[in-house]
Motif scaffolding. Structure first.
Motif, PDB file in Angstrom:
ATOM      1  N   UNK A 259    -109.545 -21.720  -6.337  1.00 39.53           N
ATOM      2  CA  UNK A 259    -110.248 -21.909  -5.024  1.00 39.53           C
ATOM      3  C   UNK A 259    -110.579 -23.481  -4.829  1.00 39.53           C
ATOM      4  N   UNK A 260    -110.828 -24.345  -5.441  1.00 36.99           N
ATOM      5  CA  UNK A 260    -110.891 -25.419  -5.432  1.00 36.99           C
ATOM      6  C   UNK A 260    -109.753 -26.266  -4.816  1.00 36.99           C
ATOM      7  N   UNK A 261    -108.375 -25.569  -5.140  1.00 38.69           N
ATOM      8  CA  UNK A 261    -107.344 -26.225  -4.439  1.00 38.69           C
ATOM      9  C   UNK A 261    -106.707 -25.348  -3.452  1.00 38.69           C
ATOM     10  N   UNK A 262    -107.277 -24.350  -3.033  1.00 33.63           N
ATOM     11  CA  UNK A 262    -106.816 -23.566  -1.705  1.00 33.63           C
ATOM     12  C   UNK A 262    -105.626 -22.805  -2.204  1.00 33.63           C
ATOM     13  N   UNK A 263    -105.433 -22.648  -3.373  1.00 35.66           N
ATOM     14  CA  UNK A 263    -104.250 -21.718  -3.810  1.00 35.66           C
ATOM     15  C   UNK A 263    -104.464 -20.168  -3.390  1.00 35.66           C
ATOM     16  N   UNK A 264    -103.719 -19.390  -2.723  1.00 41.09           N
ATOM     17  CA  UNK A 264    -103.847 -18.019  -2.360  1.00 41.09           C
ATOM     18  C   UNK A 264    -103.784 -17.111  -3.677  1.00 41.09           C
ATOM     19  N   UNK A 265    -105.009 -16.397  -3.970  1.00 40.83           N
ATOM     20  CA  UNK A 265    -104.964 -15.585  -5.050  1.00 40.83           C
ATOM     21  C   UNK A 265    -103.804 -14.520  -4.840  1.00 40.83           C
ATOM     22  N   UNK A 266    -102.898 -14.256  -6.048  1.00 44.28           N
ATOM     23  CA  UNK A 266    -101.913 -13.375  -6.188  1.00 44.28           C
ATOM     24  C   UNK A 266    -100.529 -13.980  -5.593  1.00 44.28           C
ATOM     25  N   UNK A 267    -100.542 -15.363  -5.155  1.00 44.86           N
ATOM     26  CA  UNK A 267     -99.417 -16.029  -4.790  1.00 44.86           C
ATOM     27  C   UNK A 267     -98.462 -16.446  -5.907  1.00 44.86           C
ATOM     28  N   UNK A 268     -97.142 -16.956  -5.833  1.00 43.76           N
ATOM     29  CA  UNK A 268     -96.507 -17.475  -6.663  1.00 43.76           C
ATOM     30  C   UNK A 268     -97.146 -18.856  -7.299  1.00 43.76           C
ATOM     31  N   UNK A 269     -97.772 -19.370  -6.558  1.00 44.88           N
ATOM     32  CA  UNK A 269     -98.570 -20.695  -6.823  1.00 44.88           C
ATOM     33  C   UNK A 269     -99.408 -20.423  -7.942  1.00 44.88           C
ATOM     34  N   UNK A 270    -100.165 -19.572  -7.537  1.00 45.95           N
ATOM     35  CA  UNK A 270    -101.357 -19.073  -8.779  1.00 45.95           C
ATOM     36  C   UNK A 270    -100.586 -18.568 -10.015  1.00 45.95           C
ATOM     37  N   UNK A 271     -99.383 -17.679  -9.900  1.00 46.13           N
ATOM     38  CA  UNK A 271     -98.791 -17.236 -10.919  1.00 46.13           C
ATOM     39  C   UNK A 271     -98.170 -18.649 -11.660  1.00 46.13           C
ATOM     40  N   UNK A 272     -97.559 -19.466 -10.937  1.00 45.51           N
ATOM     41  CA  UNK A 272     -97.086 -20.593 -11.850  1.00 45.51           C
ATOM     42  C   UNK A 272     -98.226 -21.557 -12.475  1.00 45.51           C
ATOM     43  N   UNK A 273     -99.417 -21.509 -12.107  1.00 47.48           N
ATOM     44  CA  UNK A 273    -100.464 -22.332 -12.531  1.00 47.48           C
ATOM     45  C   UNK A 273    -100.860 -21.518 -13.833  1.00 47.48           C
ATOM     46  N   UNK A 274    -100.902 -20.111 -13.623  1.00 45.78           N
ATOM     47  CA  UNK A 274    -101.233 -19.277 -14.739  1.00 45.78           C
ATOM     48  C   UNK A 274    -100.398 -19.396 -16.071  1.00 45.78           C
TER      49      UNK A 274
ATOM     50  N   UNK B 115     -98.525 -22.106 -16.596  1.00 48.54           N
ATOM     51  CA  UNK B 115     -98.831 -23.496 -17.386  1.00 48.54           C
ATOM     52  C   UNK B 115     -99.979 -23.617 -18.094  1.00 48.54           C
ATOM     53  N   UNK B 116    -101.099 -22.873 -17.826  1.00 49.57           N
ATOM     54  CA  UNK B 116    -102.539 -22.817 -18.617  1.00 49.57           C
ATOM     55  C   UNK B 116    -102.055 -21.936 -19.738  1.00 49.57           C
ATOM     56  N   UNK B 117    -101.152 -21.001 -19.801  1.00 52.88           N
ATOM     57  CA  UNK B 117    -101.015 -20.146 -20.856  1.00 52.88           C
ATOM     58  C   UNK B 117    -100.065 -21.024 -22.225  1.00 52.88           C
ATOM     59  N   UNK B 118     -99.357 -21.741 -21.401  1.00 58.07           N
ATOM     60  CA  UNK B 118     -98.353 -22.586 -22.406  1.00 58.07           C
ATOM     61  C   UNK B 118     -99.161 -23.586 -22.945  1.00 58.07           C
ATOM     62  N   UNK B 119    -100.069 -24.200 -22.414  1.00 61.67           N
ATOM     63  CA  UNK B 119    -100.962 -25.374 -22.826  1.00 61.67           C
ATOM     64  C   UNK B 119    -101.895 -24.615 -23.756  1.00 61.67           C
TER      65      UNK B 119
END
Length: 342
Positions: free
Chosen positions: A173-188, A190-194
């Motif tokens: 929400x802070x970075x205006x990324x669309x929920x359910x988008x490829x961008x959100x999936x990529x960020x998810x 990254x967080x999982x790997x970290x």
């Protein structure tokens, strides 16, 4: 109010391993002199203003060249978030040297080979044996340009933003990324790997700022006299897959046994998965391609692969078993290696 000096309190001691604090305190005894000299240089050359992250780098690592892979991610722009209605383009990327689905980074040890990976990698020498790393050796490679535009945030800003899978809705929400988008999936991802547990004998962190990357490298290498390198392709255009030959005297050793490798992840701003894995060997390798491309590549060789997945693509391609021989691979252009400076 007068702004604080960029040289004040460069380390966050509470975040560092206890065994590193003594060494850092000794190194910090020279910090005031370094700061004085650095600020004098900045003041005498107004045509070359430095960003706070650059000041931090040159203060803590005064003898270390900053690779292009990092300087390209520095920006003087204001923080991009929903308050300014600025959409952050997370983008799609693959952390592979060429057109391959093999990941070089946090998943390289645990992933089992897929049929697609085997098919793609049989066309290129993404993985190879250390004995093949010598002048005259020929390898089929393609070094793709990276298309990630996410920049480093200032440390203070990065540390004020949640970085947790549990906070993902707030983050997108802070970075205006669309929920359910490829961008959100990529960020998810990254967080999982970290957040995944580390392998035995490994230390890791996800650096959300250039300053935190520097701290991790210094703390784990135990010195500020370090070398920092990344793969560089000397071509402005996309280079085709081609046969590369290692030139005479083209193989240079980095400090052996201890290397900190930082792999850029897909996120709304620059994030690097940094880890210290032992034992490893690092090399810089100069190669020339059949079509004239010149590459200064970074190679990492893993001396102990016994903890890797037995079905990993490297073992399938090289026809070797875990823990028997060192396995080497090239690093993409957006990855960085720190080593003690010989």
């Amino acid at each position: 109010m007068k702004a604080p000096s960029p040289c004040i309190n460069p380390y966050h001691y509470s975040s560092l391993p206890s065994e590193s604090v003594t060494a850092i305190l000794l190194m910090d005894s020279f910090l005031p002199l370094l700061c004085f000299l650095l600020i004098g240089v900045i003041a005498s050359n107004a045509a070359l203003p430095l960003l706070p992250a650059q000041v931090y780098w040159h203060t803590v690592l005064p003898n270390t060249h900053m690779p292009t892979a990092l300087t390209d991610l520095l920006s003087s722009d204001t923080v991009m978030d929903s308050k300014t209605d600025t959409y952050v383009n997370v983008g799609k990327r693959t952390t592979a040297v060429g057109k391959s689905s093999t990941i070089i980074g946090p998943l390289v040890y645990s992933s089992a080979a897929t049929e697609k990976q085997l098919h793609d990698n049989r066309q290129m020498n993404l993985f190879f044996l250390e004995q093949d790393l010598h002048p005259g050796s020929k390898m089929n490679m393609q070094f793709e340009k990276t298309n990630v535009t996410a920049k480093f945030l200032p440390r203070s800003e990065a540390e004020s933003i949640p970085f947790s899978s549990k906070k993902l809705p707030e983050i997108i929400s802070r970075f205006s990324v669309q929920p359910g988008s490829d961008e959100e999936e990529a960020m998810k991802e990254t967080l999982r790997q970290c957040e995944d547990p580390v392998l035995k004998g490994e230390k890791k962190m996800c650096a959300t700022s250039l300053e935190s990357m520097v701290d991790f490298a210094v703390a784990n290498l135990g010195t500020r006299n370090v070398e920092s390198v990344s793969t560089t392709v000397h071509s402005k255009d996309e280079t085709p897959k081609q046969e590369y030959t290692i030139v005479a005297s083209g193989v240079k050793n980095l400090a052996q046994d201890e290397l900190v490798a930082c792999h850029q992840q897909t996120y709304a701003y620059a994030v690097f998965y940094c880890h210290l894995a032992k034992p490893t060997k690092g090399y810089t390798v100069k190669m020339t391609g059949k079509h004239g491309t010149v590459v200064d590549a970074v190679v990492v060789c893993h001396a102990n692969t016994s903890a890797w997945n037995p079905n990993h693509v490297a073992f399938k391609l090289l026809n070797v078993k875990p823990g028997t021989v060192p396995v080497c691979h090239f690093l993409p252009q957006d990855h960085v290696v720190f080593s003690g400076n010989n």
